[in-house]
Design a protein around this motif. Structure first.
Motif, PDB file in Angstrom:
ATOM      1  N   VAL A 241     -61.519-100.611 -10.612  1.00 51.88           N
ATOM      2  CA  VAL A 241     -60.913-100.036  -9.409  1.00 51.88           C
ATOM      3  C   VAL A 241     -59.547-100.665  -9.208  1.00 51.88           C
ATOM      4  CG1 VAL A 241     -61.157 -99.740  -6.901  1.00 51.88           C
ATOM      5  CG2 VAL A 241     -63.197 -99.731  -8.352  1.00 51.88           C
ATOM      6  N   THR A 242     -58.569 -99.878  -8.821  1.00 50.91           N
ATOM      7  CA  THR A 242     -57.250-100.439  -8.545  1.00 50.91           C
ATOM      8  C   THR A 242     -57.231-101.031  -7.139  1.00 50.91           C
ATOM      9  OG1 THR A 242     -56.342 -98.396  -7.624  1.00 50.91           O
ATOM     10  CG2 THR A 242     -56.182 -98.702 -10.018  1.00 50.91           C
ATOM     11  N   VAL A 243     -56.386-102.007  -6.942  1.00 54.43           N
ATOM     12  CA  VAL A 243     -56.287-102.657  -5.634  1.00 54.43           C
ATOM     13  C   VAL A 243     -55.902-101.641  -4.563  1.00 54.43           C
ATOM     14  CG1 VAL A 243     -55.164-104.499  -4.330  1.00 54.43           C
ATOM     15  CG2 VAL A 243     -55.598-104.800  -6.754  1.00 54.43           C
ATOM     16  N   ALA A 244     -55.045-100.697  -4.908  1.00 52.51           N
ATOM     17  CA  ALA A 244     -54.560 -99.715  -3.940  1.00 52.51           C
ATOM     18  C   ALA A 244     -55.676 -98.832  -3.397  1.00 52.51           C
ATOM     19  CB  ALA A 244     -53.478 -98.850  -4.575  1.00 52.51           C
ATOM     20  N   ASP A 245     -56.780 -98.718  -4.134  1.00 53.32           N
ATOM     21  CA  ASP A 245     -57.885 -97.852  -3.703  1.00 53.32           C
ATOM     22  C   ASP A 245     -59.009 -98.623  -3.019  1.00 53.32           C
ATOM     23  OD1 ASP A 245     -56.627 -95.624  -4.809  1.00 53.32           O
ATOM     24  OD2 ASP A 245     -57.500 -95.994  -6.787  1.00 53.32           O
ATOM     25  N   LEU A 246     -58.811 -99.897  -2.770  1.00 49.16           N
ATOM     26  CA  LEU A 246     -59.872-100.744  -2.235  1.00 49.16           C
ATOM     27  C   LEU A 246     -59.818-100.745  -0.710  1.00 49.16           C
ATOM     28  CD1 LEU A 246     -62.132-102.531  -3.416  1.00 49.16           C
ATOM     29  CD2 LEU A 246     -60.583-104.466  -3.186  1.00 49.16           C
ATOM     30  N   GLU A 247     -60.338 -99.680  -0.093  1.00 49.58           N
ATOM     31  CA  GLU A 247     -60.243 -99.524   1.354  1.00 49.58           C
ATOM     32  C   GLU A 247     -61.009-100.596   2.121  1.00 49.58           C
ATOM     33  OE1 GLU A 247     -61.305 -95.596   2.497  1.00 49.58           O
ATOM     34  OE2 GLU A 247     -59.717 -94.640   1.320  1.00 49.58           O
ATOM     35  N   ILE A 248     -62.016-101.177   1.484  1.00 50.77           N
ATOM     36  CA  ILE A 248     -62.807-102.203   2.159  1.00 50.77           C
ATOM     37  C   ILE A 248     -61.977-103.456   2.441  1.00 50.77           C
ATOM     38  CG2 ILE A 248     -63.686-103.408   0.104  1.00 50.77           C
ATOM     39  CD1 ILE A 248     -66.452-103.404   1.562  1.00 50.77           C
ATOM     40  N   ALA A 249     -60.800-103.545   1.820  1.00 53.30           N
ATOM     41  CA  ALA A 249     -59.928-104.701   2.038  1.00 53.30           C
ATOM     42  C   ALA A 249     -59.399-104.764   3.462  1.00 53.30           C
ATOM     43  CB  ALA A 249     -58.750-104.657   1.070  1.00 53.30           C
ATOM     44  N   SER A 250     -59.638-103.712   4.251  1.00 50.33           N
ATOM     45  CA  SER A 250     -59.160-103.719   5.641  1.00 50.33           C
ATOM     46  C   SER A 250     -59.993-104.635   6.531  1.00 50.33           C
ATOM     47  CB  SER A 250     -59.187-102.291   6.210  1.00 50.33           C
ATOM     48  OG  SER A 250     -60.512-101.772   6.157  1.00 50.33           O
ATOM     49  N   GLY A 251     -61.174-105.054   6.058  1.00 43.32           N
ATOM     50  CA  GLY A 251     -62.026-105.964   6.818  1.00 43.32           C
ATOM     51  C   GLY A 251     -61.888-107.393   6.317  1.00 43.32           C
ATOM     52  N   PRO A 252     -62.852-108.257   6.652  1.00 39.94           N
ATOM     53  CA  PRO A 252     -62.823-109.635   6.143  1.00 39.94           C
ATOM     54  C   PRO A 252     -62.820-109.620   4.615  1.00 39.94           C
ATOM     55  CG  PRO A 252     -64.470-109.389   7.880  1.00 39.94           C
ATOM     56  CD  PRO A 252     -64.005-108.011   7.535  1.00 39.94           C
ATOM     57  N   PHE A 253     -61.810-110.247   4.026  1.00 39.78           N
ATOM     58  CA  PHE A 253     -61.575-110.019   2.599  1.00 39.78           C
ATOM     59  C   PHE A 253     -61.092-111.291   1.903  1.00 39.78           C
ATOM     60  CE2 PHE A 253     -58.840-108.376  -0.914  1.00 39.78           C
ATOM     61  CZ  PHE A 253     -59.800-107.619  -1.576  1.00 39.78           C
ATOM     62  N   GLY A 294     -48.776-111.461  -5.690  1.00 32.49           N
ATOM     63  CA  GLY A 294     -47.848-110.820  -4.769  1.00 32.49           C
ATOM     64  C   GLY A 294     -48.038-109.313  -4.704  1.00 32.49           C
ATOM     65  N   ILE A 295     -48.189-108.682  -5.878  1.00 36.15           N
ATOM     66  CA  ILE A 295     -48.398-107.225  -5.923  1.00 36.15           C
ATOM     67  C   ILE A 295     -49.714-106.853  -5.244  1.00 36.15           C
ATOM     68  CG2 ILE A 295     -48.790-105.253  -7.452  1.00 36.15           C
ATOM     69  CD1 ILE A 295     -46.933-106.661  -9.481  1.00 36.15           C
ATOM     70  N   ALA A 296     -50.782-107.583  -5.575  1.00 34.87           N
ATOM     71  CA  ALA A 296     -52.094-107.285  -5.004  1.00 34.87           C
ATOM     72  C   ALA A 296     -52.101-107.480  -3.488  1.00 34.87           C
ATOM     73  CB  ALA A 296     -53.157-108.158  -5.665  1.00 34.87           C
ATOM     74  N   LEU A 297     -51.473-108.538  -3.017  1.00 38.66           N
ATOM     75  CA  LEU A 297     -51.435-108.796  -1.580  1.00 38.66           C
ATOM     76  C   LEU A 297     -50.602-107.756  -0.840  1.00 38.66           C
ATOM     77  CD1 LEU A 297     -51.170-112.691  -1.544  1.00 38.66           C
ATOM     78  CD2 LEU A 297     -53.027-111.306  -0.570  1.00 38.66           C
ATOM     79  N   TYR A 298     -49.580-107.246  -1.489  1.00 37.12           N
ATOM     80  CA  TYR A 298     -48.802-106.160  -0.883  1.00 37.12           C
ATOM     81  C   TYR A 298     -49.709-104.943  -0.646  1.00 37.12           C
ATOM     82  CZ  TYR A 298     -45.937-101.962  -0.674  1.00 37.12           C
ATOM     83  OH  TYR A 298     -45.405-100.759  -0.311  1.00 37.12           O
ATOM     84  N   GLU A 299     -50.507-104.581  -1.666  1.00 40.76           N
ATOM     85  CA  GLU A 299     -51.406-103.440  -1.537  1.00 40.76           C
ATOM     86  C   GLU A 299     -52.464-103.688  -0.471  1.00 40.76           C
ATOM     87  OE1 GLU A 299     -50.942-100.628  -2.655  1.00 40.76           O
ATOM     88  OE2 GLU A 299     -49.764-100.744  -4.485  1.00 40.76           O
ATOM     89  N   VAL A 300     -52.993-104.905  -0.437  1.00 41.33           N
ATOM     90  CA  VAL A 300     -54.003-105.236   0.567  1.00 41.33           C
ATOM     91  C   VAL A 300     -53.390-105.155   1.978  1.00 41.33           C
ATOM     92  CG1 VAL A 300     -55.427-107.121   1.478  1.00 41.33           C
ATOM     93  CG2 VAL A 300     -55.397-106.657  -0.979  1.00 41.33           C
ATOM     94  N   ALA A 301     -52.189-105.675   2.140  1.00 38.95           N
ATOM     95  CA  ALA A 301     -51.514-105.626   3.447  1.00 38.95           C
ATOM     96  C   ALA A 301     -51.271-104.170   3.870  1.00 38.95           C
ATOM     97  CB  ALA A 301     -50.202-106.395   3.388  1.00 38.95           C
ATOM     98  N   ARG A 302     -50.947-103.317   2.901  1.00 29.80           N
ATOM     99  CA  ARG A 302     -50.721-101.900   3.205  1.00 29.80           C
ATOM    100  C   ARG A 302     -52.021-101.256   3.697  1.00 29.80           C
ATOM    101  NH1 ARG A 302     -51.615 -97.363   0.675  1.00 29.80           N
ATOM    102  NH2 ARG A 302     -52.342 -98.435  -1.204  1.00 29.80           N
ATOM    103  N   LEU A 303     -53.139-101.578   3.045  1.00 26.10           N
ATOM    104  CA  LEU A 303     -54.426-101.021   3.447  1.00 26.10           C
ATOM    105  C   LEU A 303     -54.838-101.542   4.817  1.00 26.10           C
ATOM    106  CD1 LEU A 303     -56.255-101.420   0.007  1.00 26.10           C
ATOM    107  CD2 LEU A 303     -55.719 -99.236   1.123  1.00 26.10           C
TER     108      LEU A 303
END
Length: 305
Positions: A241-253, A294-303
């Motif tokens: 799964v790509t980080v950009a598609d990990l919607e569950i990252a919006s919670g405790p992560f 840095g890239i992964a955290l950017y995607e997580v912050a966006r989600l």
């Protein structure tokens, strides 16, 4: 037969300059004068695991353990550390003729860091015989947070690092964690980079605001985070799964970042709830750990936004 004259009574241990008691007494006196803790003359920082071949350790820096001060030695390393805002407690100087030494003295004075003029022999002893070029900066020990302290708010975002031995990579990860709202970074206690002067420099000062915690066992700590309600995702090339598609990252992560090349350790990867990846259409096979974080955290912050 000629009689040999005695040399008088044997002096006390503390009166013999080569004796360990005398050296310890001098170290304690120096510590009281500077207001900083001491591990004794010539003491080496405790080993923190089997760091392979001093990998990733910046020149002129001795490894910090969180218990004893770190000494940055050499004209270039010291002035660069001071420019980067590394928290120094004492600047030791034998002479001020070099331009870099003069700049170091000026920065230290501006920041209120005590300056101590010392002889070459004394500086040799303080630096444990390393090449110091007449200058050394003592950096206060970093106070690590407890891993549970990173569980802040209703939806904490924690970055865990696995197998990263270069303090500069750790500093870069902390910098990205600060930029994208992470509550903290957790590192293994053994066989991993710690918070050194090199990490401070790479973090661009963000180590002052982002707590770093040490875990005795990273896999066990990740399980503790899972029990606390966090979803744990490991960043790995094997992820489906790509980080950009990990919607569950919006919670405790918790995002777990491995080293470049080796990636995540087996036990850590098995502990993760899911392995995620960064799609790379280019020719590169892997990314530097700091860049990948840095890239992964950017995607997580966006989600999470």
């Amino acid at each position: 037969m000629a009689k040999h004259k005695g040399k008088g009574p044997t002096p006390k241990a503390e009166d013999r300059h080569w004796h360990a008691k005398r050296q310890r007494a001098r170290a304690v006196k120096s510590a009281k004068r500077t207001g900083t803790p001491t591990a004794g003359p010539g003491a080496r920082p405790k080993a923190s695991g089997a760091e392979p071949a001093r990998q990733g350790r910046p020149a002129g820096a001795r490894r910090a353990t969180g218990e004893t001060p770190e000494l940055v030695t050499g004209r270039n390393p010291v002035v660069e550390a001071l420019r980067a805002g590394v928290p120094g407690t004492t600047l030791y100087v034998t002479s001020g003729t070099d331009e870099r030494i003069r700049e170091s003295i000026q920065i230290a004075a501006d920041r209120g860091i005590p300056l101590l003029e010392t002889g070459k022999n004394e500086l040799d002893r303080l630096t444990d015989g390393s090449v110091h070029q007449g200058i050394a900066l003592q950096v206060r020990p970093y106070r690590y947070a407890h891993p549970d302290d990173l569980l802040k708010g209703t939806a904490p975002l924690i970055v865990a690092v696995d197998g990263i031995t270069d303090p500069r990579n750790l500093g870069a990860i902390v910098r990205s964690a600060a930029a994208f709202g992470a509550t903290g970074v957790v590192v293994p206690e053994r066989r991993a980079a710690g918070v050194t002067a090199g990490a401070w420099k790479a973090s661009a000062g963000t180590l002052a605001s982002v707590p770093v915690a040490q875990a005795t066992n990273l896999s066990r700590q990740l399980k503790a985070y899972q029990k606390a309600g966090c979803f744990v995702a490991g960043l790995d090339a094997r992820g489906g799964v790509t980080v950009a598609d990990l919607e569950i990252a919006s919670g405790p992560f918790v995002l777990v970042v491995g080293s470049e090349g080796k990636g995540l350790g087996r036990l850590v990867a098995d502990t993760c709830d899911l392995l995620v990846t960064i799609p790379m259409p280019g020719a590169a096979e892997s990314l530097n750990a700091g860049v990948a974080a840095g890239i992964a955290l950017y995607e997580v912050a966006r989600l999470r936004s």
